[in-house]
Design an enzyme around this catalytic site. Structure first.
Site, short mmCIF file in Angstrom:
data_model
loop_
_atom_site.label_atom_id
_atom_site.label_comp_id
_atom_site.label_asym_id
_atom_site.label_seq_id
_atom_site.Cartn_x
_atom_site.Cartn_y
_atom_site.Cartn_z
N ALA A 57 -33.25 -92.21 33.10
CA ALA A 57 -33.79 -92.20 31.76
C ALA A 57 -33.31 -90.99 30.97
O ALA A 57 -32.97 -91.10 29.79
CB ALA A 57 -35.32 -92.22 31.83
N ASP A 66 -42.35 -89.04 47.98
CA ASP A 66 -41.60 -90.19 47.46
C ASP A 66 -40.58 -90.69 48.48
O ASP A 66 -39.43 -90.96 48.14
CB ASP A 66 -40.91 -89.83 46.14
N GLY A 108 -24.17 -92.70 38.61
CA GLY A 108 -25.57 -93.06 38.49
C GLY A 108 -26.11 -92.67 37.13
O GLY A 108 -25.52 -91.86 36.42
N VAL A 165 -25.59 -89.01 36.70
CA VAL A 165 -25.06 -88.40 37.92
C VAL A 165 -23.57 -88.67 37.98
O VAL A 165 -23.12 -89.80 37.76
CB VAL A 165 -25.76 -88.95 39.17
#
Length: 512
Positions: free
Chosen positions: A131, A259, A128, A135
């Site tokens: 910005a 979130d 992953g 990962v």
């Protein structure tokens, strides 16, 4: 009311690399993704091709400096969160220490620059990118435990830099304090909570922060929505119940996630078992096991999570399609913003597209503030009135009338069919019937159900002893039932010595 939304990328999000859905990251100056087309005929195509949402802080008429000062003030004045920091870093690097030393890994020619300053882990491959972070799948070095983990490496120069202007978009790195807050909350909420991704370790070097977590092997619920178009009511219930249990656990501790969305829900995969040797349909739901390849569901990404003071917060943040109206129309909001997000997720699971979609951002905000959504045909034609009623109570604009977490767990639709049922049993152990028990008893009932078919496949004494975990809750913590009111007197802890013990199956890991 004049609403002038601006989007600020938090810079430390997990952007999984998948072939199934397009997304853009802030590093390319494209942090605004395409929204769903207003034409209902293109809903599913639009959702699949351009609706992936990165974690964005949404700033509604609040300057970044004011918002930052507000968050910083809460953190600096909250002694309990300072205690969390001390607890987390007691065996790690001190807060003011950094290290330029590289790991002892033998090769000096590393494929990834992040490896140079990382201790005790070997990076295997990138899974992953965000910005200001990447990962990786990794394994421990010089340890008997070779189970893979996920490591998010956050570059310091990215998150400490001043705001970067990209046209009309303002991209700002997260402060060091925010990173430490994410780590502290993640460690706290994941302890003995099987429905949050497990926190393992944290490291800080001269140029990076490293967050080490468990590797959840199935991927995102978002991608399963894209692949399956939508979920059956049984499968949607199976997923959303586990999300609700995770949120319940957080709300017990006075923490709001802020979130909740399909992109932040991961799952452990389950195999497909056909009947009479025939492969079942991929999205078919199996009682007590799951369906669509989805077994255990885990909530991730605590970058926007916050421990509330006086049960309210005021910093506008979240992912706009899933954020409650009071976040940008009121000065303060409560934990019920998570319930709105759960409603948006449930809506999306059932029909394959989110309740609020609009190309124009101001129009989108107006729709959210009015609760302007529809149960469109043909997608909602065969969905029960009970499911629609649950969604309606979750997407109530007035937070005082909206479901809280206990209301939702007691909802008739959520209890009408029980995804927690053990398929060996003739009786249903509904959510409602076990709400008077402790958190871990509810979670354990689910784990027993999910593990039932796996136990049949591998029933040796060795495998049972080697592949199990324990979930604990002290007798003293049983008074935490019901909605959370007020600040906790002390840190929420689960003590091994005085706990009831519940055993659950942990499936072997196969990943990428």
């Amino acid at each position: 009311m004049s609403v002038n939304p601006e989007f600020i990328a938090d810079g430390i999000d997990f952007y999984p690399t998948t072939p199934d859905a397009a997304y853009f990251n802030a590093a390319d100056g494209k942090n605004k993704v395409n929204r769903i087309n207003g034409n209902s005929e293109n809903l599913h195509h639009s959702f699949a091709s351009g609706c992936r949402r990165s974690s964005l802080s949404v700033d509604f008429n609040v300057t970044s400096s004011d918002s930052e000062k507000s968050e910083q003030s809460c953190l600096e004045n909250n002694s309990q969160e300072d205690e969390y920091f001390c607890d987390i870093f007691s065996t790690e690097l001190k807060l003011d220490e950094t290290s330029n030393k590289s790991t002892d890994y033998s090769s000096s020619n590393h494929q990834y620059p992040e490896q140079l300053e990382l201790h005790n882990y070997k990076l295997l491959n990138k899974i992953g990118e965000g910005a200001f972070s990447r990962v990786f799948k990794a394994v421990g070095i010089n340890t008997d435990d070779q189970a893979p983990v996920a490591i998010k490496a956050i570059i310091k120069k990215g998150i400490s830099s001043d705001a970067i202007l990209k046209g009309n978009d303002r991209i700002q790195g997260s402060s060091r304090k925010k990173v430490l807050n994410e780590v502290a909350i993640h460690k706290l909420v994941s302890k003995n909570n099987p429905h949050c991704t497990k926190f393992i370790a944290f490291q800080e070097s001269a140029n990076y922060y490293y967050l080490v977590t468990e590797l959840v092997t199935g991927g995102e619920i978002f991608d399963r929505i894209v692949q399956l178009t939508c979920f059956s009511e049984d499968l949607a219930r199976h997923v959303i119940t586990q999300v609700a249990i995770a949120i319940k656990h957080m709300h017990y501790m006075g923490i709001v996630h802020r979130d909740v969305k399909p992109e932040n829900l991961l799952f452990e995969p389950i195999p497909f078992y056909g009947l009479d040797g025939d492969m079942q349909k991929e999205d078919e739901f199996t009682l007590g096991v799951g369906g669509g390849g989805i077994g255990l569901v885990k909530l991730m990404d605590f970058g926007l999570a916050k421990k509330l003071r006086n049960n309210t917060a005021k910093t506008p943040c979240g992912t706009i399609e899933y954020v409650a109206s009071e976040v940008f129309t009121s000065k303060r909001y409560s934990m019920k913003v998570d319930m709105w997000s759960i409603g948006c997720v449930l809506f999306t699971l059932l029909c394959g597209y989110p309740p609020f979609y609009e190309k124009n951002e101001k129009t989108l905000l107006k729709k959210i503030s009015r609760g302007d959504y529809e149960f469109l045909a043909p997608w909602w034609d065969n969905i029960s009135s009970g499911a629609k009623n649950a969604v309606t109570h979750l997407l109530e604009v007035d937070p005082n009338k909206r479901y809280d977490i206990d209301d939702f767990l007691n909802d008739p639709w959520l209890n009408s069919y029980d995804c927690l049922k053990d398929s060996n049993s003739n009786s249903y152990a509904s959510v409602q019937s076990i709400l008077n028990d402790s958190f871990d008893e509810r979670a354990e009932t689910l784990h027993c159900a999910l593990s039932c078919q796996s136990e049949k496949q591998d029933d040796t004494e060795f495998s049972r002893s080697e592949s199990s975990e324990y979930i604990f809750m002290t007798e003293e913590d049983r008074n935490l039932r019901g909605s959370w009111i007020g600040e906790p007197k002390e840190c929420f802890t689960l003590d091994l010595a005085t706990s009831s013990i519940y055993r659950r199956r942990k499936n072997k890991i196969f990943f990428w």
